[in-house]
Design a protein around this motif. Structure first.
Motif: not given
Length: 269
Positions: A203, A179-180, A141
């Motif tokens: 999350w 995931w974002w 991330h």
């Protein structure tokens, strides 16, 4: 959905020694284990691998290598030496793959760090090939771009893996880190045969700590099942690896935690 492809990382049950983890995983009919290198400290690695297999566990990977970028040439050489040691450990353990958390160095640009990552992987790839050990580049991330990884999107990881054009260099998809990304589906499809590993968790909303507050699948906002469908659409048929850093879960009964992991996996993955 059954438990045949469920793998748990030793870091997920951090309070347990690797010997305790092996017995607990086996008791819960968990068939896969990814071993973190700290769990091997002070142990005969070859004997530990034999013990894991005798407990009925398949060793999925060794975690972690990487951390290539440094401000000095000596630091970069030390990192390469440590990765060569990780390859030796993987061979002794019987792990077919090493997950690479690639690193970043405070005080230099991300572009420079990425070039040093490329150079580091290039330096160890021939040794990994000779040993039969695959290297999985794991994008992290963007909140970890300061010191943990200059590889922050699956597109960057795919670019790097494709540039090597080696069957021994691929990528790891971790839902917590990716995931974002609005391009996630197309980048997973792009992975093809160089998708080596699939890590799952959730999350938490709100996240109370950026490192140590991961949640069980179904407790947060990640569409784990949807991402799994995309991953399996590439032809990936490996383990689904539960990797959870959580001071909350580490503080509790680890056997009960494993039972919660199984339930979450079966119902929310």
């Amino acid at each position: 959905m059954n438990l045949s492809r469920l793998c748990v990382h030793t870091i997920t049950t951090k309070p347990l020694s690797i010997e305790e983890a092996a017995k607990c995983y086996s008791r819960e009919n968990i068939r896969g284990i990814t071993v973190w290198r700290d769990a091997l400290e002070g142990r005969n690695i070859r004997a530990t691998g034999k013990m894991l297999r005798e407990e009925g566990l398949e060793i999925v990977s060794l975690c972690r290598g990487g951390f290539f970028p440094h401000l000095t040439a000596a630091g970069r050489k030390d990192a390469i030496d440590d990765n060569l040691k990780a390859i030796e450990e993987a061979v002794a353990l019987g792990a077919p793959m090493i997950v690479l958390v690639c690193g970043a160095a405070k005080g230099q640009s991300l572009e420079t760090s990425r070039e040093q990552i490329r150079e580091g992987i290039a330096a160890i790839e021939p040794y990994a090939k000779a040993a039969g050990i695959r290297l999985a580049i794991e994008p992290l991330h963007p909140m970890y771009a300061d010191t943990r990884s200059a590889i922050n999107t699956l597109a960057q990881a795919n670019d790097m893996a494709e540039a090597f054009a080696s069957p021994w260099v691929g990528v790891a998809v971790d839902v917590y880190h990716l995931w974002w990304d609005p391009a996630l589906q197309q980048e997973i499809e792009r992975c093809g045969k160089h998708l080596f590993a699939f890590h799952i968790c959730d999350w938490r909303i709100p996240t109370r700590d950026i490192l140590l507050d991961r949640a069980l699948m179904g407790e947060g906002c990640i569409p784990v099942a949807q991402i799994r469908e995309w991953v399996e659409g590439t032809g990936f048929n490996g383990f689904h690896e539960v990797e959870i850093f959580s001071t909350e879960y580490w503080s509790g009964d680890q056997q009960l935690f494993l039972q919660k992991i199984k339930h979450a996996y079966l119902h929310h993955s």
